[in-house]
Scaffold this motif. Sequence first.
Motif, PDB file in Angstrom:
ATOM      1  N   ARG A 191       7.899  -6.930  -4.718  1.00 16.15           N
ATOM      2  CA  ARG A 191       6.846  -7.747  -4.119  1.00 16.15           C
ATOM      3  C   ARG A 191       7.263  -9.208  -4.239  1.00 16.15           C
ATOM      4  NH1 ARG A 191       1.641  -5.420  -3.679  1.00 16.15           N
ATOM      5  NH2 ARG A 191       1.906  -3.235  -3.087  1.00 16.15           N
TER       6      ARG A 191
ATOM      7  N   SER B 248       9.455 -10.481   1.594  1.00 16.67           N
ATOM      8  CA  SER B 248       8.656  -9.651   2.487  1.00 16.67           C
ATOM      9  C   SER B 248       8.173 -10.432   3.697  1.00 16.67           C
ATOM     10  CB  SER B 248       7.463  -9.059   1.730  1.00 16.67           C
ATOM     11  OG  SER B 248       6.695 -10.083   1.118  1.00 16.67           O
TER      12      SER B 248
ATOM     13  N   THR C 281       6.651  -2.469   0.070  1.00 18.62           N
ATOM     14  CA  THR C 281       5.679  -3.544  -0.116  1.00 18.62           C
ATOM     15  C   THR C 281       4.260  -3.007  -0.086  1.00 18.62           C
ATOM     16  OG1 THR C 281       5.548  -4.074   2.264  1.00 18.62           O
ATOM     17  CG2 THR C 281       7.214  -5.252   0.953  1.00 18.62           C
TER      18      THR C 281
END
Length: 457
Positions: A128, A159, A328
């Motif tokens: 993350r 991400s 994610t």
Amino acid sequence: MASPTTRRTVLTAALAAAAGAGTAAAAVPATAAPAPSAPRPSAPQAAAPLVDNRFWHTYTDWRHGSGNGTRVLAGTRPGLAIATPVGRTDYTDPHTGETAAWEYATWTSPAHRSAVPATELITSWNARTPAGTWIAVELSATYADGTTTPWFVMGRWASGDGDIRRTSVDDQGDAHSSVWTDALSVDDASTGVRFTSYRIRVTLHRTPGSRLTPTVRRVGAMASAVPDRFEVPASTPVHSRELRVPRYSQNVHIGQYPEYDNGGQAWCSPTSSQMIIEYWGRKPTAEDLAWVRPGLPDPQVCHAARSTYDYQYGGCGNWPFNAAYAATYRDLNAVVTRLGTLTDVERLVRAGIPVITSQSFLEEELTGAGYGTAGHLMTVIGFTPTGDVIANDPASPDNPAVRRVYRRREFENIWLRTKRYDATGRVRSGSGGVCYVFWPQDPTPAQRLVLRSLGLL
């Protein structure tokens, strides 16, 4: 219909390096009992393994690595975070030209000795990265003669794309091997050069002076030595089952957002990834999709394309970037690996885990496809009672047409081979069984059993 292409002809140069890797030992057939004076025959030999997986993801795994400024997170899903940064660095993004300062900390895995003297290594990571953070994943391998490669960058990843542009790095290599987008491959396997072990280094970055941190939940690699082959042995059907997986067509997005790999005609990988993410009950939020133009069908597929786009490669088919995108989502694990037979896929499907496969073929090599491709991803969601493959093929005119049934023998060969002929008769590469596997953090006992048997847990 435009030929759907995923990556640079499925890393032609990398897979060509598999030539000369040798073939697996065949089992010795049973024979009649010998006369008393005859020597006893040798016991059947197991086939040599072609793939070795090693992923660091447990609390013990993280503790056994070497952290420099990182801390190990306990709990149901252990991981790594920044504790106290050990340095500050400037990074100039090659895709924006902007230079920014970042604090960083690092974690380095122990050396993993592969069960397979390998010709190729492909990394995967699950992390993350809140706004203001990103990670870099590097790999250093050791050859059979004891020499080591430099640290090669296998991905600079976030991400989102507001802080850095996620990217692979070209022009990396040494005297024996090269990085081809997302794979480190021996340049000429016929020389006998092999990777025997490797280490992985993760660098966690954050905005200086902040308390932000990326969180890394899994990192590792697949080592393989798939033999050079145009044909693979046929497997025998074992299980029949069909999973209820959402159906999304990449072709309904043709021409949309051409800045991401020219639009939907090239989105087979993120479209396949999105199908499996939603199979596991995860979806992007309304906030995630706010950037997509209103009125477009399946905006989550557009989001998947943007979230997997590799700014150096110029496409959405970077294998580890697709796995990283899937992870994610809440409590999802995702890796890139190779499987040895279609039976392995059957075992996963029987346990409720669909598999995304990578293959290349001429139109006449896959009955019912209606197209040929230099590289394409689709999702295996089941098997018929006779063993044929049920696939959600995103290269379909619309969502209802996505479900296809392909002949087992044809599908098995185009997926597992490493060599093929193109329409002009030239030798090209095949993926050699590359696939993505996504699964939840709390798998069922049956899922855990098959995942562990494949080296994914």
